[in-house]
Design a protein around this motif. Structure first.
Motif, mmCIF file in Angstrom:
data_model
loop_
_atom_site.group_PDB
_atom_site.id
_atom_site.type_symbol
_atom_site.label_atom_id
_atom_site.label_comp_id
_atom_site.label_asym_id
_atom_site.label_seq_id
_atom_site.Cartn_x
_atom_site.Cartn_y
_atom_site.Cartn_z
ATOM 1 N N ILE A 10 8.879 -27.772 2.581
ATOM 2 C CA ILE A 10 7.616 -28.497 2.766
ATOM 3 C C ILE A 10 7.934 -29.881 3.311
ATOM 4 N N ILE A 11 7.329 -30.223 4.456
ATOM 5 C CA ILE A 11 7.537 -31.570 5.014
ATOM 6 C C ILE A 11 6.342 -32.422 4.614
ATOM 7 N N GLY A 12 6.580 -33.401 3.739
ATOM 8 C CA GLY A 12 5.502 -34.268 3.258
ATOM 9 C C GLY A 12 5.247 -34.049 1.779
ATOM 10 N N VAL A 34 10.571 -32.306 1.562
ATOM 11 C CA VAL A 34 11.180 -33.412 2.309
ATOM 12 C C VAL A 34 10.132 -34.509 2.412
ATOM 13 N N ASP A 35 10.428 -35.691 1.914
ATOM 14 C CA ASP A 35 9.430 -36.764 2.017
ATOM 15 C C ASP A 35 10.070 -38.075 2.444
ATOM 16 N N ARG A 36 9.327 -38.802 3.267
ATOM 17 C CA ARG A 36 9.827 -40.007 3.931
ATOM 18 C C ARG A 36 9.522 -41.261 3.121
ATOM 19 N N SER A 51 -6.851 -47.618 -4.149
ATOM 20 C CA SER A 51 -8.228 -48.075 -3.907
ATOM 21 C C SER A 51 -9.093 -47.829 -5.135
ATOM 22 N N LYS A 52 -8.903 -46.687 -5.801
ATOM 23 C CA LYS A 52 -9.737 -46.438 -6.982
ATOM 24 C C LYS A 52 -9.312 -47.299 -8.161
ATOM 25 N N THR A 53 -8.068 -47.749 -8.187
ATOM 26 C CA THR A 53 -7.637 -48.686 -9.236
ATOM 27 C C THR A 53 -8.287 -50.050 -9.010
ATOM 28 N N VAL A 142 3.853 -27.819 6.826
ATOM 29 C CA VAL A 142 3.801 -29.195 7.336
ATOM 30 C C VAL A 142 2.615 -29.887 6.665
ATOM 31 N N ALA A 143 2.894 -30.977 5.952
ATOM 32 C CA ALA A 143 1.829 -31.705 5.228
ATOM 33 C C ALA A 143 2.135 -33.199 5.331
ATOM 34 N N THR A 144 2.129 -33.677 6.575
ATOM 35 C CA THR A 144 2.633 -35.027 6.841
ATOM 36 C C THR A 144 1.560 -36.111 6.843
ATOM 37 N N THR A 163 -4.922 -53.374 7.617
ATOM 38 C CA THR A 163 -5.411 -52.023 7.342
ATOM 39 C C THR A 163 -5.551 -51.927 5.814
ATOM 40 N N ALA A 164 -6.184 -50.839 5.372
ATOM 41 C CA ALA A 164 -6.389 -50.682 3.927
ATOM 42 C C ALA A 164 -5.055 -50.622 3.186
ATOM 43 N N ARG A 165 -3.995 -50.218 3.874
ATOM 44 C CA ARG A 165 -2.695 -50.101 3.210
ATOM 45 C C ARG A 165 -2.021 -51.445 2.991
ATOM 46 N N VAL A 184 -16.732 -44.110 4.931
ATOM 47 C CA VAL A 184 -16.465 -44.089 3.489
ATOM 48 C C VAL A 184 -15.497 -45.206 3.083
ATOM 49 N N THR A 185 -14.375 -45.322 3.785
ATOM 50 C CA THR A 185 -13.376 -46.325 3.383
ATOM 51 C C THR A 185 -13.939 -47.738 3.517
ATOM 52 N N GLY A 186 -14.606 -48.017 4.627
ATOM 53 C CA GLY A 186 -15.174 -49.352 4.843
ATOM 54 C C GLY A 186 -16.206 -49.689 3.783
ATOM 55 N N PRO A 271 -3.454 -38.558 12.885
ATOM 56 C CA PRO A 271 -2.504 -37.687 12.169
ATOM 57 C C PRO A 271 -1.040 -38.036 12.439
ATOM 58 N N ASN A 272 -0.195 -37.817 11.431
ATOM 59 C CA ASN A 272 1.260 -37.994 11.594
ATOM 60 C C ASN A 272 1.850 -36.677 12.119
ATOM 61 N N THR A 273 1.670 -36.438 13.409
ATOM 62 C CA THR A 273 2.157 -35.158 13.940
ATOM 63 C C THR A 273 3.143 -35.344 15.088
ATOM 64 N N LEU A 316 -9.580 -35.238 2.480
ATOM 65 C CA LEU A 316 -9.728 -35.486 1.045
ATOM 66 C C LEU A 316 -8.490 -34.949 0.347
ATOM 67 N N ALA A 317 -8.094 -35.623 -0.728
ATOM 68 C CA ALA A 317 -6.925 -35.179 -1.480
ATOM 69 C C ALA A 317 -7.147 -33.771 -2.034
ATOM 70 N N SER A 318 -8.372 -33.505 -2.514
ATOM 71 C CA SER A 318 -8.642 -32.189 -3.109
ATOM 72 C C SER A 318 -8.538 -31.081 -2.065
HETATM 73 C C1 LIG Z 1 -8.276 -45.992 1.512
HETATM 74 C C2 LIG Z 1 -8.376 -44.518 1.266
HETATM 75 C C3 LIG Z 1 -8.926 -44.060 0.085
HETATM 76 C C4 LIG Z 1 -9.027 -42.684 -0.157
HETATM 77 N N1 LIG Z 1 -9.609 -42.261 -1.317
HETATM 78 C C5 LIG Z 1 -9.754 -40.942 -1.545
HETATM 79 C C6 LIG Z 1 -10.389 -40.477 -2.730
HETATM 80 O O1 LIG Z 1 -10.842 -41.248 -3.551
HETATM 81 N N2 LIG Z 1 -10.478 -39.144 -2.927
HETATM 82 C C7 LIG Z 1 -9.980 -38.248 -2.026
HETATM 83 O O2 LIG Z 1 -10.077 -37.028 -2.248
HETATM 84 N N3 LIG Z 1 -9.364 -38.655 -0.893
HETATM 85 C C8 LIG Z 1 -9.249 -39.976 -0.630
HETATM 86 N N4 LIG Z 1 -8.638 -40.407 0.508
HETATM 87 C C9 LIG Z 1 -8.042 -39.403 1.405
HETATM 88 C C10 LIG Z 1 -6.701 -38.931 0.848
HETATM 89 O O3 LIG Z 1 -5.874 -40.044 0.611
HETATM 90 C C11 LIG Z 1 -6.027 -37.975 1.825
HETATM 91 O O4 LIG Z 1 -6.922 -36.961 2.156
HETATM 92 C C12 LIG Z 1 -4.752 -37.388 1.216
HETATM 93 O O5 LIG Z 1 -3.795 -38.385 1.048
HETATM 94 C C13 LIG Z 1 -4.178 -36.295 2.131
HETATM 95 O O6 LIG Z 1 -3.017 -35.783 1.558
HETATM 96 P P1 LIG Z 1 -1.812 -35.270 2.468
HETATM 97 O O7 LIG Z 1 -0.869 -34.571 1.561
HETATM 98 O O8 LIG Z 1 -2.342 -34.527 3.624
HETATM 99 O O9 LIG Z 1 -1.157 -36.566 3.086
HETATM 100 P P2 LIG Z 1 -0.530 -37.893 2.465
HETATM 101 O O10 LIG Z 1 -1.051 -38.206 1.137
HETATM 102 O O11 LIG Z 1 -0.691 -38.881 3.564
HETATM 103 O O12 LIG Z 1 1.014 -37.525 2.318
HETATM 104 C C14 LIG Z 1 1.800 -37.216 3.420
HETATM 105 C C15 LIG Z 1 3.241 -37.551 3.124
HETATM 106 O O13 LIG Z 1 4.059 -37.057 4.181
HETATM 107 C C16 LIG Z 1 5.066 -38.019 4.483
HETATM 108 N N5 LIG Z 1 5.575 -37.786 5.833
HETATM 109 C C17 LIG Z 1 4.963 -38.019 7.018
HETATM 110 N N6 LIG Z 1 5.766 -37.631 8.036
HETATM 111 C C18 LIG Z 1 6.902 -37.142 7.463
HETATM 112 C C19 LIG Z 1 8.094 -36.593 7.972
HETATM 113 N N7 LIG Z 1 8.286 -36.435 9.282
HETATM 114 N N8 LIG Z 1 9.035 -36.211 7.090
HETATM 115 C C20 LIG Z 1 8.865 -36.349 5.749
HETATM 116 N N9 LIG Z 1 7.742 -36.865 5.222
HETATM 117 C C21 LIG Z 1 6.773 -37.247 6.066
HETATM 118 C C22 LIG Z 1 4.323 -39.336 4.318
HETATM 119 O O14 LIG Z 1 5.230 -40.384 4.151
HETATM 120 C C23 LIG Z 1 3.514 -39.052 3.055
HETATM 121 O O15 LIG Z 1 4.306 -39.338 1.915
HETATM 122 C C24 LIG Z 1 -8.540 -41.764 0.795
HETATM 123 C C25 LIG Z 1 -7.988 -42.237 1.991
HETATM 124 C C26 LIG Z 1 -7.929 -43.589 2.237
HETATM 125 C C27 LIG Z 1 -7.356 -44.074 3.535
#
Ligand SMILES: Cc1cc2nc3c(=O)[nH]c(=O)nc-3n(C[C@H](O)[C@H](O)[C@H](O)COP(=O)(O)OP(=O)(O)OC[C@H]3O[C@@H](n4cnc5c(N)ncnc54)[C@H](O)[C@@H]3O)c2cc1C
Length: 465
Positions: A10-12, A34-36, A51-53, A142-144, A163-165, A184-186, A271-273, A316-318
């Motif tokens: 799993i990448i990410g 594998v995570d970066r 953000s929720k904290t 791939v989940a980057t 940025t928000a980060r 939503v974020t704004g 996207p990180n693609t 969304l995380a879910s």
């Molecule tokens: C400010 C903000 C607030 C949010 N709040 C919510 C919320 O309240 N509820 C909700 O459901 N969603 C929320 N989201 C959306 C949510 O954060 C994302 O949908 C979620 O993080 C997606 O998960 P993911 O696994 O796809 O990616 P990510 O969480 O982005 O994880 C991807 C990982 O892959 C790694 N990676 C990237 N490229 C590589 C590579 N080449 N090799 C190894 N690793 C790599 C990255 O470093 C990262 O660690 C929010 C988003 C933002 C911007």
């Protein structure tokens, strides 16, 4: 002897990746993540969790602000004089994110998932390179994730233009924050910083804030924003942002300028693609750079799945987590239900929150769903009156022919918790009769959900919208 277990790489390590890893490990596969940037991904380290904290503190400030109306009198120097200790707030946010990332690491370790730190990329069929090392796999996920989009003439410097980060690296609360983008974020950050004590200007390119949300819900939130002193600039597209030493100037496309101490860009995600070897593996990205997938998370390349924000399905995380789990169930031969986006519950964490699930009013008005709609303002709910708020409502959609609940909208404090009742109804195909016969506590906000269902059993003209 060769290990007979299926090998998953799993990448990410965000929710799309780590939730998949847990499922695959529980099914007996040999799993490498594998995570970066750190386990938990952007979700845990920079986006959702931080953000929720932050919003937990802003909710407390908003509650203090409203407490005089509940009969609380302050001694001089008491809570009325509360201000935010920004360094302490930000260090709490970052500590909590790190702890949550540690929890994810602990869960993966407990399931014997191997974790490799570094950037992964596909090299050859079903082989992932991490630095000089190569890991072969039967299945690759791939989940980057994604990263914030920036504007060419508003380049974040981490000090004035952010940025928000980058918010949590500040040493102060922005005295005058310009938020560019009212999605939503704004909207969430504008709401939070206004409650924390910043003077906020929200620059929205559309007629109203939160253009993709239920229009009635967005209107309630925009009204609250304005009443609390936020400046909301509608139909105003930002063209550039320039740091000016002690502040920032945002220039709008029509030539107007807005001055503030800091500017926060919330104009979407990319996207990180790139650099992942996807083209060589036979995967063509869509126009936005996202990885196209089907409802069981398969890409166009055999044995390669994708999940989460890098697919652009619904950020969304879910959803990321569910896509990741589905990928593993499918690839490991388990029975699997394809992803159903129509059942995703989501929340905008403004004050008040907007939580939604199922069909939308837009779909009903477009004739895509034949539904009756009822909307009950919370101003008439006894608990809401006791708690001293009146901004919000419960809206329920039910199929005209059968009374089956198709969806709902809740605008209220903690709507994110209240929506579960409607989610259960949608998922389990419950009817309004069944909801109406369910006991709700008196007095409670959830009582408005059962009340809305009762109104839908025998709807009168004035109840329906
Ligand atoms: C400010 C903000 C607030 C949010 N709040 C919510 C919320 O309240 N509820 C909700 O459901 N969603 C929320 N989201 C959306 C949510 O954060 C994302 O949908 C979620 O993080 C997606 O998960 P993911 O696994 O796809 O990616 P990510 O969480 O982005 O994880 C991807 C990982 O892959 C790694 N990676 C990237 N490229 C590589 C590579 N080449 N090799 C190894 N690793 C790599 C990255 O470093 C990262 O660690 C929010 C988003 C933002 C911007």
């Amino acid at each position: 002897m060769e290990d007979p277990r299926a090998r998953i790489v799993i990448i990410g390590g965000g929710p799309g990746g780590y939730e998949a890893a847990l499922v695959a490990a529980q099914l007996g596969a040999q799993v490498t993540v594998v995570d970066r940037d750190g386990l938990g991904g952007a979700c845990v380290l920079t986006d959702c969790v931080p953000s929720k904290t932050l919003i937990a503190t802003s909710e407390m400030m908003a509650a203090l602000e409203g407490s005089a109306g509940l009969g609380i009198r302050y001694r001089s120097g008491g809570v009325a004089a509360a201000t935010v200790d920004a360094p302490r707030l930000y260090s709490r946010v970052l500590a909590l994110a790190r702890a949550q990332s540690g929890d994810v690491a602990g869960r993966l370790a407990a399931e014997r998932v191997e974790v490799r730190s570094g950037a992964g990329r596909l090299v050859g069929p079903r082989t992932v390179a991490v630095g000089d090392a190569k890991v072969s796999a039967d299945i690759v996920l791939v989940a980057t994730g994604a990263r914030p989009r920036v504007l060419p003439d508003a380049v974040p410097d981490g000090e004035r233009i952010l940025t928000a980060r980058q918010l949590y690296d500040l040493h102060e609360l922005p005295p005058e924050l310009i938020v560019v983008g009212s999605g939503v974020t704004g909207a969430e950050f504008a709401s939070a910083y206004q409650a924390l004590g910043s003077q906020v200007t929200l620059v929205s390119s559309r007629d109203r804030v939160l253009p993709s949300e239920d229009a009635d819900a967005a209107m309630v939130v925009e009204d609250v924003f304005r009443r609390r002193g936020m400046t909301v600039l509608g139909r105003s597209r930002a063209a550039s942002a320039k740091a000016t030493g002690d502040g920032v100037t945002v220039t709008l496309e029509d030539g107007r300028t807005v001055r503030g101490s800091h500017c926060l860009l919330t104009v979407g995600m990319v996207p990180n693609t790139g650099g992942l070897g996807l083209a060589e593996a036979g995967i063509t990205l869509d126009r936005g750079g996202f990885i196209p997938v089907d409802r069981v998370s398969r890409t166009s390349a055999s044995g390669i799945y994708a999940a989460g924000d890098c697919t652009g399905v619904q950020m969304l995380a879910s959803v990321a987590a569910m896509q990741g789990r589905i990928a593993m169930w499918h690839s490991l031969g388990e029975a699997v239900q394809p992803l159903r986006l129509s059942h995703v519950a989501m929340t905008v964490f403004t004050e008040p929150e907007i939580a939604t699930v199922g069909v939308s009013q837009r779909a009903v008005e477009a004739g895509e769903a034949d539904a009756l709609v009822v909307k009950l303002p919370l101003a008439t709910n006894a608990r809401a009156k006791m708690q001293g708020f009146r901004d919000g409502f419960v809206k329920l959609f039910a199929r005209r022919s059968s009374g089956m609940v198709l969806g709902g909208v809740v605008v209220a404090p903690r709507a994110s918790e209240l929506i579960l009742g409607v989610s259960l109804a949608v998922e389990q195909h419950l009817t309004v009769d069944e909801i109406a016969h369910t006991f709700a506590v008196y007095p409670s906000l959830s009582g408005s959900i059962t009340e809305a269902a009762r109104r839908l059993m025998q709807p009168s003209e004035e109840d329906l919208i």
